[in-house]
Design a protein around this motif. Structure first.
Motif, PDB file in Angstrom:
ATOM      1  N   HIS A   1      -7.020  -2.242  -9.681  1.00  0.00           N
ATOM      2  CA  HIS A   1      -8.221  -1.987  -9.127  1.00  0.00           C
ATOM      3  C   HIS A   1      -7.836  -1.028  -7.979  1.00  0.00           C
ATOM      4  O   HIS A   1      -9.200   0.175  -7.341  1.00  0.00           O
ATOM      5  N   TYR A   2      -7.012  -1.403  -7.409  1.00  0.00           N
ATOM      6  CA  TYR A   2      -6.323  -0.296  -6.238  1.00  0.00           C
ATOM      7  C   TYR A   2      -6.163   1.431  -6.477  1.00  0.00           C
ATOM      8  O   TYR A   2      -7.036   2.057  -5.849  1.00  0.00           O
TER       9      TYR A   2
ATOM     10  N   GLU B   1      -7.895   2.185  -9.210  1.00  0.00           N
ATOM     11  CA  GLU B   1      -9.397   2.772  -9.295  1.00  0.00           C
ATOM     12  C   GLU B   1     -10.043   3.567  -7.812  1.00  0.00           C
ATOM     13  O   GLU B   1     -10.868   4.161  -8.084  1.00  0.00           O
ATOM     14  N   ASP B   2      -9.986   3.111  -7.245  1.00  0.00           N
ATOM     15  CA  ASP B   2     -10.454   3.069  -5.858  1.00  0.00           C
ATOM     16  C   ASP B   2      -9.753   4.449  -5.641  1.00  0.00           C
ATOM     17  O   ASP B   2     -11.253   4.924  -4.495  1.00  0.00           O
ATOM     18  N   ARG B   3      -8.767   4.392  -5.882  1.00  0.00           N
ATOM     19  CA  ARG B   3      -8.445   6.048  -5.187  1.00  0.00           C
ATOM     20  C   ARG B   3      -8.925   7.013  -6.285  1.00  0.00           C
ATOM     21  O   ARG B   3      -8.146   8.629  -5.623  1.00  0.00           O
TER      22      ARG B   3
ATOM     23  N   ASN C   1     -11.975   6.793  -7.112  1.00  0.00           N
ATOM     24  CA  ASN C   1     -12.868   7.346  -6.709  1.00  0.00           C
ATOM     25  C   ASN C   1     -12.872   8.337  -5.470  1.00  0.00           C
ATOM     26  O   ASN C   1     -13.469   9.433  -5.153  1.00  0.00           O
ATOM     27  N   LYS C   2     -11.808   7.878  -5.048  1.00  0.00           N
ATOM     28  CA  LYS C   2     -11.727   8.758  -3.567  1.00  0.00           C
ATOM     29  C   LYS C   2     -10.488   8.464  -2.854  1.00  0.00           C
ATOM     30  O   LYS C   2     -10.034   8.157  -2.561  1.00  0.00           O
TER      31      LYS C   2
ATOM     32  N   LYS D   1       0.542  -1.435   0.060  1.00  0.00           N
ATOM     33  CA  LYS D   1       0.000  -0.152   0.197  1.00  0.00           C
ATOM     34  C   LYS D   1       0.738   1.463   0.053  1.00  0.00           C
ATOM     35  O   LYS D   1      -0.057   1.832  -0.823  1.00  0.00           O
TER      36      LYS D   1
END
Lengths: 86, 115
Positions: free
Chosen positions: B104-105, B107-109, B111-112, B87
């Motif tokens: 994916h991580y 993409e998640d980051r 978003n927020k 991380k």
């Protein structure tokens, strides 16, 4: 027979330590070097227990357990430093 | 040769082999995250193998019990350290290799960005 197997195991472990040391020196980024350091500490724990078995000194196993916990703290500190949260 | 010494030697041999293969993967793989995966998994298993082999050799003596107690320490602390390191490297901005299919991580980051 037994001594031969012990010697071969020690040399394979030495090869593993040297391989991780090459990555520690040549790693392109900081994260590579921290990973190599993590791997070296985990191998060192197993080697300390191995040496404790070979030399018959029980007290070295305590050193290995304490070293496992302290190396974990070091790696987590490096990780927090990398994500600028320290 | 007694049977427990033979079994301990076999398990220690497997553990040392896994240690070496994990370090070889650490040297050969192309990416920080691949190296982390190879290094941490194989080396954790190899270290647990060596500790278990020492326990099998010693039996229920103080050395054997301490080696057996050392296994949960390694099994619990090493994956946590590897996860924190992955991380941290991702947030630090270490590039992934060119052959990466999905991330994916990121993409998640995207978003927020609250960490």
């Amino acid at each position: 027979m037994a001594d031969t197997i012990y010697t071969i195991s020690a040399f394979i472990a030495l090869a593993a330590v040297i391989t991780a040391g090459v990555r520690l020196i040549a790693g392109p980024t900081v994260a590579d070097r921290v990973i190599a350091l993590d791997v070296l500490t985990i191998i060192t724990v197993s080697l300390i227990v191995y040496i404790a078995r070979m030399s018959g000194r029980i007290i070295y196993v305590d050193v290995a357990m304490v070293y496992a916990l302290i190396s974990f703290v070091g790696v987590v500190a490096f990780a927090r430093f990398l994500e600028r949260g320290l | 040769m007694v049977w427990n010494e033979l079994a301990g030697m076999i398990v220690i041999g497997i553990g040392v082999a896994f240690d070496f293969l994990g370090c070889l993967g650490l040297l050969r793989l192309p990416d920080v995250y691949n190296r982390l995966q190879a290094g941490t998994k194989c080396v954790t298993f190899g270290t647990c193998g060596i500790l278990l082999g020492v326990f099998l050799m010693q039996g229920f003596t103080p050395t054997g019990i301490k080696a057996l107690v050392g296994i949960p320490f390694v099994l619990l602390t090493s994956p946590v350290g590897a996860h924190a390191l992955a991380k941290g490297a991702h947030i630090f901005g270490v590039k992934l290799t060119d052959k990466t299919v999905v991330d994916h991580y990121a993409e998640d980051r995207g978003n927020k960005l609250t960490l």
